[in-house]
Scaffold this motif. Structure first.
Motif, PDB file in Angstrom:
ATOM      1  N   TRP A 293       7.545  17.172  13.259  1.00  0.00           N
ATOM      2  CA  TRP A 293       6.728  17.505  14.244  1.00  0.00           C
ATOM      3  C   TRP A 293       5.924  18.962  13.885  1.00  0.00           C
ATOM      4  CZ3 TRP A 293       6.369  14.659  18.611  1.00  0.00           C
ATOM      5  CH2 TRP A 293       7.251  13.730  19.057  1.00  0.00           C
ATOM      6  N   SER A 294       4.688  18.633  14.144  1.00  0.00           N
ATOM      7  CA  SER A 294       3.739  19.946  13.800  1.00  0.00           C
ATOM      8  C   SER A 294       3.869  21.004  14.998  1.00  0.00           C
ATOM      9  CB  SER A 294       2.316  19.581  13.690  1.00  0.00           C
ATOM     10  OG  SER A 294       1.828  19.086  14.999  1.00  0.00           O
ATOM     11  N   PHE A 295       3.654  22.277  14.909  1.00  0.00           N
ATOM     12  CA  PHE A 295       3.631  23.224  15.820  1.00  0.00           C
ATOM     13  C   PHE A 295       2.819  22.775  17.181  1.00  0.00           C
ATOM     14  CE2 PHE A 295       1.635  26.577  18.204  1.00  0.00           C
ATOM     15  CZ  PHE A 295       2.638  27.815  18.084  1.00  0.00           C
ATOM     16  N   HIS A 296       1.777  22.104  16.855  1.00  0.00           N
ATOM     17  CA  HIS A 296       0.866  21.497  18.111  1.00  0.00           C
ATOM     18  C   HIS A 296       1.472  20.432  18.490  1.00  0.00           C
ATOM     19  CE1 HIS A 296      -2.741  20.839  20.326  1.00  0.00           C
ATOM     20  NE2 HIS A 296      -2.769  19.442  19.677  1.00  0.00           N
ATOM     21  N   GLN A 297       2.087  19.479  17.851  1.00  0.00           N
ATOM     22  CA  GLN A 297       2.810  18.477  18.676  1.00  0.00           C
ATOM     23  C   GLN A 297       4.170  18.900  19.607  1.00  0.00           C
ATOM     24  OE1 GLN A 297       3.518  16.298  15.005  1.00  0.00           O
ATOM     25  NE2 GLN A 297       2.288  14.828  15.587  1.00  0.00           N
ATOM     26  N   ILE A 298       4.728  20.044  18.979  1.00  0.00           N
ATOM     27  CA  ILE A 298       5.792  20.500  19.841  1.00  0.00           C
ATOM     28  C   ILE A 298       5.286  21.147  21.409  1.00  0.00           C
ATOM     29  CG2 ILE A 298       7.643  22.112  19.825  1.00  0.00           C
ATOM     30  CD1 ILE A 298       7.999  21.609  16.922  1.00  0.00           C
ATOM     31  N   LEU A 299       4.053  22.038  20.953  1.00  0.00           N
ATOM     32  CA  LEU A 299       3.849  23.012  22.234  1.00  0.00           C
ATOM     33  C   LEU A 299       2.515  22.277  23.198  1.00  0.00           C
ATOM     34  CD1 LEU A 299       4.241  25.517  23.515  1.00  0.00           C
ATOM     35  CD2 LEU A 299       2.500  26.359  21.785  1.00  0.00           C
ATOM     36  N   GLU A 300       1.829  21.216  22.566  1.00  0.00           N
ATOM     37  CA  GLU A 300       0.660  20.987  23.433  1.00  0.00           C
ATOM     38  C   GLU A 300       0.869  20.187  24.784  1.00  0.00           C
ATOM     39  OE1 GLU A 300      -1.507  17.785  21.796  1.00  0.00           O
ATOM     40  OE2 GLU A 300       0.152  16.755  20.829  1.00  0.00           O
ATOM     41  N   LYS A 301       1.809  19.668  24.850  1.00  0.00           N
ATOM     42  CA  LYS A 301       2.274  18.870  26.208  1.00  0.00           C
ATOM     43  C   LYS A 301       2.475  19.952  27.457  1.00  0.00           C
ATOM     44  CE  LYS A 301       4.531  15.045  28.506  1.00  0.00           C
ATOM     45  NZ  LYS A 301       5.553  13.966  28.357  1.00  0.00           N
ATOM     46  N   ALA A 302       3.274  20.819  26.964  1.00  0.00           N
ATOM     47  CA  ALA A 302       3.704  21.876  28.029  1.00  0.00           C
ATOM     48  C   ALA A 302       2.707  23.012  28.209  1.00  0.00           C
ATOM     49  CB  ALA A 302       5.024  22.460  27.476  1.00  0.00           C
ATOM     50  N   TYR A 303       1.890  23.203  27.210  1.00  0.00           N
ATOM     51  CA  TYR A 303       1.088  24.405  27.441  1.00  0.00           C
ATOM     52  C   TYR A 303       0.298  24.490  28.259  1.00  0.00           C
ATOM     53  CZ  TYR A 303      -2.214  28.088  25.684  1.00  0.00           C
ATOM     54  OH  TYR A 303      -2.861  29.229  25.601  1.00  0.00           O
ATOM     55  N   PRO A 304      -0.295  23.700  29.064  1.00  0.00           N
ATOM     56  CA  PRO A 304      -1.148  23.883  30.255  1.00  0.00           C
ATOM     57  C   PRO A 304      -0.344  24.474  31.593  1.00  0.00           C
ATOM     58  CG  PRO A 304      -1.752  21.771  29.336  1.00  0.00           C
ATOM     59  CD  PRO A 304      -0.669  22.284  28.588  1.00  0.00           C
ATOM     60  N   THR A 305       0.809  23.753  31.420  1.00  0.00           N
ATOM     61  CA  THR A 305       1.906  24.422  32.694  1.00  0.00           C
ATOM     62  C   THR A 305       2.375  25.666  32.447  1.00  0.00           C
ATOM     63  OG1 THR A 305       2.796  22.078  32.827  1.00  0.00           O
ATOM     64  CG2 THR A 305       4.061  23.806  33.790  1.00  0.00           C
ATOM     65  N   LEU A 306       2.493  26.010  31.000  1.00  0.00           N
ATOM     66  CA  LEU A 306       2.875  27.438  30.630  1.00  0.00           C
ATOM     67  C   LEU A 306       1.763  28.434  30.917  1.00  0.00           C
ATOM     68  CD1 LEU A 306       4.722  26.678  27.195  1.00  0.00           C
ATOM     69  CD2 LEU A 306       5.855  27.167  29.566  1.00  0.00           C
ATOM     70  N   LEU A 307       0.609  27.942  30.816  1.00  0.00           N
ATOM     71  CA  LEU A 307      -0.612  28.810  30.868  1.00  0.00           C
ATOM     72  C   LEU A 307      -0.757  29.150  32.392  1.00  0.00           C
ATOM     73  CD1 LEU A 307      -2.511  30.155  28.714  1.00  0.00           C
ATOM     74  CD2 LEU A 307      -3.952  28.351  29.305  1.00  0.00           C
ATOM     75  N   ASN A 308      -0.391  28.239  33.416  1.00  0.00           N
ATOM     76  CA  ASN A 308      -0.530  28.400  34.661  1.00  0.00           C
ATOM     77  C   ASN A 308       0.289  29.611  35.201  1.00  0.00           C
ATOM     78  OD1 ASN A 308      -2.675  26.394  34.998  1.00  0.00           O
ATOM     79  ND2 ASN A 308      -1.376  24.874  35.514  1.00  0.00           N
ATOM     80  N   PHE A 309       1.160  29.930  34.593  1.00  0.00           N
ATOM     81  CA  PHE A 309       2.021  31.160  35.192  1.00  0.00           C
ATOM     82  C   PHE A 309       1.469  32.157  34.971  1.00  0.00           C
ATOM     83  CE2 PHE A 309       5.598  27.817  34.075  1.00  0.00           C
ATOM     84  CZ  PHE A 309       6.000  27.595  35.354  1.00  0.00           C
ATOM     85  N   ASN A 310       0.358  32.501  34.076  1.00  0.00           N
ATOM     86  CA  ASN A 310      -0.262  33.742  33.964  1.00  0.00           C
ATOM     87  C   ASN A 310       0.436  34.746  33.289  1.00  0.00           C
ATOM     88  OD1 ASN A 310      -2.796  35.177  33.818  1.00  0.00           O
ATOM     89  ND2 ASN A 310      -2.240  35.886  35.976  1.00  0.00           N
ATOM     90  N   LYS A 311       1.379  34.418  32.407  1.00  0.00           N
ATOM     91  CA  LYS A 311       2.303  35.420  31.630  1.00  0.00           C
ATOM     92  C   LYS A 311       1.634  35.086  30.251  1.00  0.00           C
ATOM     93  CE  LYS A 311       4.428  36.957  35.590  1.00  0.00           C
ATOM     94  NZ  LYS A 311       4.426  38.391  35.885  1.00  0.00           N
TER      95      LYS A 311
END
Length: 389
Positions: A293-311
Motif C-alpha cells: 500500500w502506498s502512503f496515499h492509499q493508506i490515508l486518503e479515505k480517512a483524511y477528510p474525516t480527520l481534517l474535520n476535527f481541525n487538529k
C-alpha cells in the motif's frame, strides 16, 4: 564521591532490594510490602542518579551535535501553546532500542544527517519499574534538546495481584477495562503518573490507548467489550486527573486505527484533544492479510474525516517494509503526497525506526528507512528541506 564508590553503594542497595523481593516471593509479602515499595523506589532513584552522572558527562561532550543543533527550535519546542499549532513541520523518531539505549537513535540520526525534535517511545501500564512515569527518559530527552512523545498503553494485566487485591483476577481484567478505568479503579496508578508528569513540567506528548477501535490488536479494543462511549469516558477521566494534578504541560494525542470504520465515534471532543495521531505503516506482502500500500492509499479515505476535527495531524508511526515493492519509491511518493495533498493537515511525522519488530509476525520485520540506500539518501534530503516548511 568517586565513581567506584557510587557504584558500590548502588549495588549494595539493589542487593537488599533483591533480598526483600525474595522474602516477598516466599510468602512474607504482607509484612514487607510497604517496606519493599519504599525501599525499592529509593534504590531505583539512587541507581538512576548515579547513571545520570555518567550520562551527563557524555551529553556535555555531544552538546554541539544535538542540543545546540536544535536550539533554533527552542521557542517552539519549549512552548505547549506553540506545539499545539506549530508553524513548521516537525519530525520525530521512535527507535527499537528505547528505553534501554540511545545508540540506535545516534546511528539513525548520523545516517540521515538530522537531529529529531521529537523522540517517541512506548510505556505500558503496570507495577514494574519500567511501567512507572519515565522521569529519567523524559529528562534525558529534554537535555538532548527534544520533546518526548509517550505512547501510553493500558495493559491492565501487568498489575501484580499480590499488590492490587482490589482489582479483578488477571484473567478477567481485560474485559471492559476502559469502563473500569473510567470508574476510577486504576486511579492508584494514574494519579502518581499525572503528578510525575506535572513535576516534569516541560512539554510532552501523550498518546493514550492508541488504536482503540481495532478489534484484532490490543486488549483495550472492542473485542473485549470496550464500546466507543467507554473509551471516551476513560479518556476524559484520565484527562481530568492530569488537569487536577496540574499537568498542563501534556499535549494529548488521540490515535485511532484509520483502516477500521467508524473511528470518529471514539473522538473524545475538541477540548480534550490537542493532536490526532495516525499510523501509516506499509506491511507489503509479508503476510496473507497484507499487500503493498502506498502512503496515499493508506490515508486518503480517512483524511477528510480527520481534517474535520481541525487538529494538527501527526503520522505517529511512519515507514515501509521492503518486501513486495520499492522502498525508495514509497518514500518518494509519500513526501510528494505530504506536500501536495496532505500539507494542510499533517504537521508532524514520526519515523518508526524498528529493525526487529515481532509484534505481528514470527519473523522480525525491519522498518528502518536506512536499510535501503536510495530511500535513506532521499529521506535525508527531505528532512533537510522540509524542516523549514
Amino acid at each position: 564521591m568517586k565513581a567506584r564508590r557510587r557504584y558500590q553503594i548502588a549495588f549494595f542497595a539493589l542487593g537488599w532490594l533483591i533480598a526483600i523481593g525474595l522474602l516477598f516471593q516466599m510468602g512474607l509479602g504482607e509484612g514487607f510490602q510497604s517496606i519493599y515499595e519504599a525501599f525499592g523506589n529509593r534504590a531505583l532513584r539512587l541507581a538512576q542518579s548515579f547513571s545520570d552522572v555518567e550520562g551527563n558527562a557524555l551529553r556535555s561532550v555531544r552538546r554541539t551535535s544535538r542540543a545546540e543543533y536544535l536550539a533554533p527550535m527552542r521557542p517552539t519546542l519549549a512552548s505547549v501553546t506553540a506545539l499545539r499549532n506549530p508553524s513548521r513541520m516537525l519530525f520525530g523518531v521512535y527507535d527499537g532500542g528505547f528505553p534501554n539505549t540511545f545508540a540506535g537513535l545516534e546511528k539513525f540520526e548520523s545516517q540521515v544527517q538530522y537531529k529529531f525534535p521529537i523522540i517517541s517511545f512506548y510505556v505500558a501500564w503496570g507495577d514494574k519499574p519500567d511501567e512507572q512515569f519515565p522521569t529519567r527518559m523524559v529528562e534525558t530527552i529534554n537535555r538532548m534538546g527534544s520533546v518526548p512523545m509517550i505512547t501510553w498503553e493500558p495493559w491492565v494485566i501487568d498489575f501484580d495481584e499480590r499488590l492490587r487485591r482490589n482489582l479483578p483476577h488477571v484473567a478477567e481484567r481485560e474485559y471492559g477495562s476502559l469502563a473500569s478505568i473510567a470508574h476510577g479503579e486504576y486511579d492508584f496508578y494514574i494519579v502518581p503518573w499525572a503528578k510525575a508528569a506535572a513535576e516534569y513540567g516541560k512539554p510532552m506528548f501523550l498518546r493514550f490507548a492508541h488504536e482503540m477501535n481495532d478489534p484484532y490488536r490490543y486488549p483495550w479494543g472492542p473485542q473485549n467489550g470496550n464500546r466507543p462511549e467507554d473509551f471516551i469516558a476513560a479518556w476524559k477521566h484520565v484527562h481530568l486527573i492530569f488537569q487536577k494534578m496540574g499537568a498542563d504541560n501534556v499535549l494529548w494525542v488521540w490515535s485511532p486505527h484509520i483502516s477500521m470504520p467508524w473511528f470518529e465515534y471514539y473522538y473524545p471532543g475538541a477540548e480534550f484533544v490537542d493532536w490526532i495521531g495516525v499510523g501509516v505503516l506499509n506491511y507489503g506482502n509479508v503476510a496473507s492479510w497484507s499487500r503493498w500500500w502506498s502512503f496515499h492509499q493508506i490515508l486518503e479515505k480517512a483524511y477528510p474525516t480527520l481534517l474535520n476535527f481541525n487538529k494538527p495531524i501527526v503520522i505517529s508511526e511512519f515507514g515501509t517494509l521492503t518486501k513486495g515493492g520499492n522502498a525508495y519509491e514509497w518514500y518518494r511518493q509519500a513526501f510528494y503526497q505530504i506536500d501536495h495533498t496532505y500539507r494542510r493537515g499533517i504537521r508532524a511525522i514520526i519515523f518508526f525506526n524498528q529493525e526487529s519488530d515481532v509484534t505481528l509476525t514470527n519473523a522480525p520485520l525491519n522498518w528502518s528507512v536506512t536499510q535501503d540506500p536510495g530511500a535513506r539518501t532521499f529521506v535525508a534530503e527531505q528532512l533537510a528541506t522540509h524542516s523549514s516548511i
